[in-house]
Structure formats: C-alpha cells, structure tokens
Scaffold this motif. Sequence first.
Motif, PDB file in Angstrom:
ATOM      1  N   LYS A   6      92.815 -15.828  53.360  1.00 52.31           N
ATOM      2  CA  LYS A   6      93.092 -15.352  54.723  1.00 52.31           C
ATOM      3  C   LYS A   6      93.307 -16.523  55.689  1.00 52.31           C
ATOM      4  N   ASP A   7      92.562 -17.614  55.479  1.00 47.75           N
ATOM      5  CA  ASP A   7      92.735 -18.799  56.322  1.00 47.75           C
ATOM      6  C   ASP A   7      94.135 -19.393  56.148  1.00 47.75           C
ATOM      7  N   LEU A   8      94.645 -19.369  54.921  1.00 47.45           N
ATOM      8  CA  LEU A   8      96.003 -19.870  54.670  1.00 47.45           C
ATOM      9  C   LEU A   8      97.036 -18.968  55.334  1.00 47.45           C
ATOM     10  N   GLU A  38      87.914 -17.808  58.465  1.00 47.78           N
ATOM     11  CA  GLU A  38      86.921 -17.200  57.589  1.00 47.78           C
ATOM     12  C   GLU A  38      85.967 -18.226  56.981  1.00 47.78           C
ATOM     13  N   ALA A  39      86.491 -19.350  56.478  1.00 46.55           N
ATOM     14  CA  ALA A  39      85.659 -20.290  55.721  1.00 46.55           C
ATOM     15  C   ALA A  39      84.823 -21.202  56.611  1.00 46.55           C
ATOM     16  N   PRO A  58      85.065 -38.998  54.400  1.00 41.99           N
ATOM     17  CA  PRO A  58      85.908 -37.929  54.948  1.00 41.99           C
ATOM     18  C   PRO A  58      85.153 -36.610  55.025  1.00 41.99           C
ATOM     19  N   VAL A  59      85.612 -35.741  55.926  1.00 43.75           N
ATOM     20  CA  VAL A  59      85.029 -34.414  56.091  1.00 43.75           C
ATOM     21  C   VAL A  59      85.932 -33.417  55.367  1.00 43.75           C
ATOM     22  N   THR A  60      85.336 -32.529  54.586  1.00 44.90           N
ATOM     23  CA  THR A  60      86.093 -31.547  53.817  1.00 44.90           C
ATOM     24  C   THR A  60      86.173 -30.217  54.553  1.00 44.90           C
ATOM     25  N   PHE A  61      87.368 -29.626  54.539  1.00 48.44           N
ATOM     26  CA  PHE A  61      87.579 -28.289  55.089  1.00 48.44           C
ATOM     27  C   PHE A  61      88.086 -27.381  53.982  1.00 48.44           C
ATOM     28  N   GLY A  62      87.373 -26.287  53.751  1.00 51.01           N
ATOM     29  CA  GLY A  62      87.826 -25.299  52.789  1.00 51.01           C
ATOM     30  C   GLY A  62      88.570 -24.186  53.501  1.00 51.01           C
ATOM     31  N   LEU A  63      89.603 -23.656  52.853  1.00 52.48           N
ATOM     32  CA  LEU A  63      90.366 -22.549  53.417  1.00 52.48           C
ATOM     33  C   LEU A  63      90.429 -21.412  52.406  1.00 52.48           C
ATOM     34  N   PRO A 116      81.329 -18.055  49.865  1.00 55.60           N
ATOM     35  CA  PRO A 116      81.035 -18.725  48.591  1.00 55.60           C
ATOM     36  C   PRO A 116      82.182 -19.651  48.202  1.00 55.60           C
ATOM     37  N   LYS A 117      81.859 -20.749  47.533  1.00 55.66           N
ATOM     38  CA  LYS A 117      82.900 -21.723  47.191  1.00 55.66           C
ATOM     39  C   LYS A 117      83.976 -21.146  46.272  1.00 55.66           C
ATOM     40  N   ARG A 118      83.651 -20.100  45.540  1.00 57.29           N
ATOM     41  CA  ARG A 118      84.657 -19.498  44.666  1.00 57.29           C
ATOM     42  C   ARG A 118      85.797 -18.860  45.466  1.00 57.29           C
ATOM     43  N   GLU A 119      85.566 -18.631  46.774  1.00 57.42           N
ATOM     44  CA  GLU A 119      86.608 -18.023  47.613  1.00 57.42           C
ATOM     45  C   GLU A 119      87.506 -19.066  48.278  1.00 57.42           C
TER      46      GLU A 119
END
Length: 407
Positions: free
Chosen positions: A102-104, A291-292, A94-99, A77-80
């Motif tokens: 845990k990804d950080l 994870e994301a 541009p392409v967006t990557f969410g982290l 979920p985007k809240r994470e």
Amino acid sequence: MIPKIETATITEIKSYQEEKLKELLSYVNSNSPFYRSLFAKNSIDIATIKTIEDLALLPVTSKEDLQKHNDDFLCVPKREIIDYATTSGTLGDPVTFGLTDKDLDRLAYNEAISFDCAGIKEGDLVQLMTTIDRRFMAGLAYFLGLRKMKVGVIRVGAGLPELQWDSILKYNPTYLITVPSFLLKMIEYAEQHNIDINNSSVKGAICIGEPIRNQDFTDNVLSKKITDKWNIKLFSTYASTEMSTAFTECSHGVGGHHHPELIIVEVLDENNKPVQNGESGELTFTTLGIEAMPLIRFKTGDIVQLHTDPCLCGRNTLRVGPVIGRKQHMIKYKGTTLYPPAMNDVLNDFVSIENYIIEISTNDLGTDEILIKIAVKNQTPTFLQELKDHFRAKLRVTPKIEFTTNE
C-alpha cells in the motif's frame, strides 16, 4: 487531473486533515512501539489532539530518533515489507525505511499527481536520469508514478552524457528527470559534438536535489545558465525519503504544491513553535496514509518559507518556497543569520570567479568567522569592492575575502 481536495477551500482542507490526523494517532498508538512509548512517557492522551493547532502539544521527532530506534518505528510485521529504502543518518549508519504494498501505491500516487502538476501527461515520454537501485527511494518513486500515469519511461540512470544524448536522439523523450547541474554537462557535450539541443524533443526537465529558484521565485544562476542555452522549461521539486511525498512546481513556478491528502506541514522556530505567517523556519511534517513507518512532527532540518496566496493553477494548497538552508548549517555572522547557499548565490553572480572555497570557523569568543578564498580570471582593480558591495546588498554583511589561484 488535480485531486479535488487540492481545489477545496482552506477550511475544507483543514477539516479533512484533522480527520486523517485522528486516524493516524490511533494507528501509531496501536502499532508503533516508538510512538506508543513516546506518548506514554509524555503523558499524552491522543484523544485530546483534535486540530492541526493541537499538534503543538506533541513532541517533535528527529533524525536521531530514527537512527537510535529505527526498528521501533515499524508498524507492520517485517514479512509485509515489500521494499527497503535507506537514507543517510546523522550518527553515521544509514536509516532504513520499509514500504508495504500500500505504501508503494501511495508513493506512485504522490509522484503521479506531482508530475501532473508539472505538466507531464499520458502520451509523454520521460527520460529517467537518476538511479533506481542502491536502496534509493526516489528513482523507484519516479518510475512507479510515471507507470501509474501510463507515461513511457527511458531508464538511463545517472551520468554518461553520451548515453543520455543517444537515448534522447533515438527515443525522443519530452521530459527529463535529473539533477539540474548535470544539464550543463549535457549542454557542453552537445556543443562539442554538434548536437542542436534546441531542435531536440525535450521540452522540460523535472529538477531534483538542487535549487533552481531564488527566494522570490526568479531563476537562480544555475537555472539561467541552463535556459540561456537550452530552451526548455525547468520545474523545481522538493522531497525526501522520510516523507515519501513531493512538493512540485506547476507551470507558474511559484513554489512546490502541497498534497494535503498525503502530508501535514508545519514550519517551526528554534523552540519548536509554529512561526508567524510569512516567516521562515524548519519544515516539519506529519505523514498521512503511510502503513509501515508513519512519522509525526518529523523535523527535516531544512529552513523554508511557506506561501499561502492563491496560485493561478487553481490549487488552494500551500506552497513550499526554495530551501533557504540547513538548520545545522546556520551561521551567525556579525549579528546576521546566514546560510551557505545564500553566499553561493552571491559568488555565482560573478562570471569572473572561476573557483571558490568558503571556510567557516569559530573564534576564541565563540562567534562564527567566514573566510572566502576565490580564484578570479581577468581581475579588475575594482573587482574586490564590487564583490563586497554585492555581499552587502544581498546579505547585509561582507565576509573576509582572499584571492588565490586554481593551482
């Protein structure tokens, strides 16, 4: 400290990655709208994918897929999402990557073991000469990795030789993280302002974004121009936002070391089939532990060669050689495959060439044409022949060459 998996046997590394691959496929099949749809569309039963070789049964993922279906790659979920990074897309936007958090943590681990590979240790002080803002993942990754190592960071950012030298002389960093060509501007500034660069605290530089090695791992022209004047050790690194993983040289300088706990690597031919050992092809990867937005068989567009002979540092992982070129930049000239960086290397071997432009076009027959316009100082009668001979020796063919001026 070298992670245990990187000194394990080749068989142990492969077995480890295959277990992680099964976990990944189950995860994306449950959480990724894009991959769930892709598997269904291609009638893929993920239970049949058990080995690294079985990856060839899966479709590849392209940059266009990321751009067209960006949100469908998200597995949480985007809240994470804790951080948003972007990379340039092939279709414009541009392409967006969410982290996630845990990804950080994974990103910090990746950079920590990569910097350790290059010799940075607790007690060192590193000057960060690249941006940490503007949704740029790399600068943040460097900071997180160094912080995890308990290594001090001077966040100077990009450009401004005066500020860079002010920080070096004031804080005495031992390493720099920088685009290597900028080091030439640093040298020029030091010469103009009577700064003794070889009496500074700097002993090494982690080089990003530009190659510093030839294919045989000897120093290229850029690297030589730097080290001929500044007695520091240069380390090459290769990474991308999409993989959230870096391949960094150790002190032996024979390619960027692979971290098998973070990424599965393939090198594919034009038909998306694995190349033979020792052959070059398109670097394609599958991320582990993300994870994301995990990616499976993602094609980078970079043409590389893998090296699997043992490294003297003790790691048994494969190594990625210098990028030969970009797939979309491949040129077929007189039956020979060329990439612009190879022509740049030939031209940069001549100190008398002040500037040059490489023009590539397609003729009426549908074949590639190359015209190189060069501005030369102190031109000798034999210079053109020497240049042509050098092209033949290095690339087997000679493009059309025209002399021009800097005006």
